[in-house]
Design an enzyme around this catalytic site. Structure first.
Site, PDB file in Angstrom:
ATOM      1  N   GLY A 187      15.313  19.730 -32.418  1.00  0.00           N
ATOM      2  CA  GLY A 187      16.518  20.438 -32.142  1.00  0.00           C
ATOM      3  C   GLY A 187      17.211  20.490 -33.566  1.00  0.00           C
ATOM      4  N   GLU A 242      39.369  30.267 -25.760  1.00  0.00           N
ATOM      5  CA  GLU A 242      39.187  31.041 -26.934  1.00  0.00           C
ATOM      6  C   GLU A 242      38.749  32.531 -26.486  1.00  0.00           C
ATOM      7  OE1 GLU A 242      38.087  27.095 -29.837  1.00  0.00           O
ATOM      8  OE2 GLU A 242      36.505  28.465 -29.119  1.00  0.00           O
ATOM      9  N   VAL A 245       9.308  22.492 -27.598  1.00  0.00           N
ATOM     10  CA  VAL A 245       8.820  21.219 -27.033  1.00  0.00           C
ATOM     11  C   VAL A 245       8.927  21.494 -25.530  1.00  0.00           C
ATOM     12  CG1 VAL A 245       9.184  18.762 -26.914  1.00  0.00           C
ATOM     13  CG2 VAL A 245       9.637  19.904 -28.995  1.00  0.00           C
TER      14      VAL A 245
END
Ligand SMILES: Cc1cc2nc3c(=O)[nH]c(=O)nc-3n(C[C@H](O)[C@H](O)[C@H](O)COP(=O)(O)OP(=O)(O)OC[C@H]3O[C@@H](n4cnc5c(N)ncnc54)[C@H](O)[C@@H]3O)c2cc1C
Length: 449
Positions: free
Chosen positions: A17, A177, A85
């Site tokens: 990651g 937002e 992965v």
């Protein structure tokens, strides 16, 4: 004959990651005598807090996404692999990659983040996209901009168009937002660009099942956010639980019963779940799939595995540390500190999350900020908005991004325009044609703006 000495074995640290946690860990490990491999299924790190600005045509994807390889290029002990992965063999210290490779590790740092949750209704994903990646943001941008174009075309050809309703589901920071920014784009930025429709007459509806928007914020800031949304024409409907989504409509259960609202565009900002990789580790997870970790950020009994960022369930003061950027960065730094302690044969330090506060922007010159460091303050309006700008520019990963983002913001602020209004790909919206057909059949002139 000279006596040969074997080179000392360098420990192999694999980070899965390249988000906030993974990048912070990789950078901190750059100065240690270890070999680091960063694996991500994408070639770029995404600055997720600004994704909604890509969705609303303020910023380009490249302004907020940087190649992971480029970020780590000066670290000689670090290699980057673009791969997914797919499995973890923790008993044998190895991971499996989609390409078929099996990779061994001495330390494994899992930081694969979170993904959308449709609460078991996965069919809704197609109709109401969520916002997690650059692809999601450009898909949202396509739908929002296309809705105005289809309405203009329909208006010009037939003198009416289906309601230009934008429904945002979820009143947390992302939903607020998005709704605020759609309010701004329809009322300010697109106001003068169409000849047959009036974008400012479109409706933005924000749905939330709870009592208020931004429920994790102090009540006064949550109320301010509600007021700022209302000023942008956003209809905030709280205590409204979504029970159904179909092409062009959303159904909610509220105090009045069940209501169906027509929608040109539906956006999902309601739920997240941990990356599925957490469950593959074989360690205990919470109901959202986050891996339970101890004070050293290890799952119980796995001292050489660290779970970081949104994928980790770490508790402090009896509460789970939130799934936001600050904890992810701090966890990444901490995992490197623990490995450094191991290398030096010292006791492992315990992780403590240092909460600097939260902030959410609502639109042009409007935000709320619950600042906890370097001073404490509850800000709203212009002061919160300026604080939000400074913090976000500061945390962008590269100098180039900072410059590009600042330039786009200044341009947009002073010219009242949005520069990245590209519609690419498919030119249809789920449910639009059905609404057109239904309107024509009923002889209805749904909206004639
Ligand atoms: C729209 C949005 C707005 C946000 N706004 C804010 C905000 O204003 N402030 C704030 O503090 N936080 C915000 N957040 C939350 C913040 O972005 C996350 O908490 C943070 O990104 C978590 O970091 P992470 O490293 O755990 O995961 P991520 O940043 O999500 O990174 C995970 C990485 O893992 C990779 N990956 C996943 N699965 C695999 C696999 N199987 N194999 C290989 N690679 C894999 C992904 O490609 C990704 O690069 C926002 C999030 C979103 C989605």
């Amino acid at each position: 004959m000279t006596e040969e000495t074997a080179a000392p074995h360098r420990l192999n640290v694999v980070i899965v990651g390249g988000g906030f946690a993974g990048i912070h860990a990789a950078k901190a490990l750059g100065r240690l005598p270890v070999d680091v491999t960063v694996i991500d299924r994408r070639n770029h790190h995404t600055f997720q807090p600004l994704l909604y600005q890509v969705a609303l045509a303020v910023l380009s994807p490249a302004d907020i996404a940087q190649p992971i390889r480029g970020i780590l290029r000066d670290q000689e002990n670090t290699q980057v692999l673009m791969d997914e992965v797919t499995g973890i063999d923790a008993a044998n210290n190895a991971i499996l990659l989609a390409s078929g490779t099996r990779l061994s590790y001495d330390y494994l740092l899992l930081a694969t983040g979170a993904t959308h949750s449709y609460f078991g209704k996965d069919a809704w994903a197609e109709l109401a996209p969520g916002l997690k990646s650059v692809e999601d943001a450009t898909e949202m941008r396509r739908r929002i901009l296309l809705a105005f174009e289809l309405a203009e075309r329909q208006m010009q050809e037939h003198g009416w168009h289906p309601p230009l309703n934008f429904v945002v589901i979820g009143g947390g920071p992302t939903g607020v937002e998005l709704a605020g920014a759609i309010g701004d784009i329809s009322r300010i930025y697109l106001k003068h660009d169409f000849r047959h429709i009036d974008p400012s007459k479109s409706r933005v509806i924000l749905l939330d099942g709870g009592e208020s928007v931004l429920q994790s914020y102090p009540p006064e800031l949550s109320a301010r956010a509600g007021e700022a949304l209302a000023r942008r024409g956003v209809e905030v409907r709280t205590r409204s639980r979504v029970t159904g989504i179909g092409p062009g409509w959303v159904e909610v259960a509220n105090a009045k019963g069940t209501e169906r609202t027509q929608a040109a565009v539906i956006l999902w900002a309601a739920g997240v779940q941990a990356s599925p990789l957490g469950r593959l580790l074989g360690a205990p997870v919470d109901p959202r799939g986050c891996v339970l970790v101890n004070a050293e950020l290890n799952p119980e009994g796995m001292k050489n595995v660290f779970v970081l960022g949104d994928l980790a369930h770490f508790e402090q003061g009896g509460k789970q540390v939130p799934g936001t950027a600050q904890p992810a960065m701090q966890m990444g730094d901490h995992a490197a500190r623990v490995i450094e302690a191991d290398l030096a044969g010292k006791a492992r330090p315990a992780f403590r999350y240092f909460d600097k506060g939260d902030m959410a922007t609502i639109g042009r010159m409007a935000a709320v900020a619950n600042v906890k460091w370097p001073f404490t303050a509850r800000l709203s309006g212009m002061p919160a908005w300026l604080t939000w700008i400074v913090v976000h520019v500061f945390f962008l990963i590269s100098f180039r991004s900072r410059m590009a983002v600042m330039a786009s913001w200044v341009w947009s602020f002073f010219t009242f325009s949005r520069g990245v209004r590209l519609i690419t790909g498919d030119q249809t919206l789920p449910g639009w044609q059905e609404q057109v057909d239904a309107g024509e059949k009923a002889g209805e002139q749904a909206v004639s703006s």
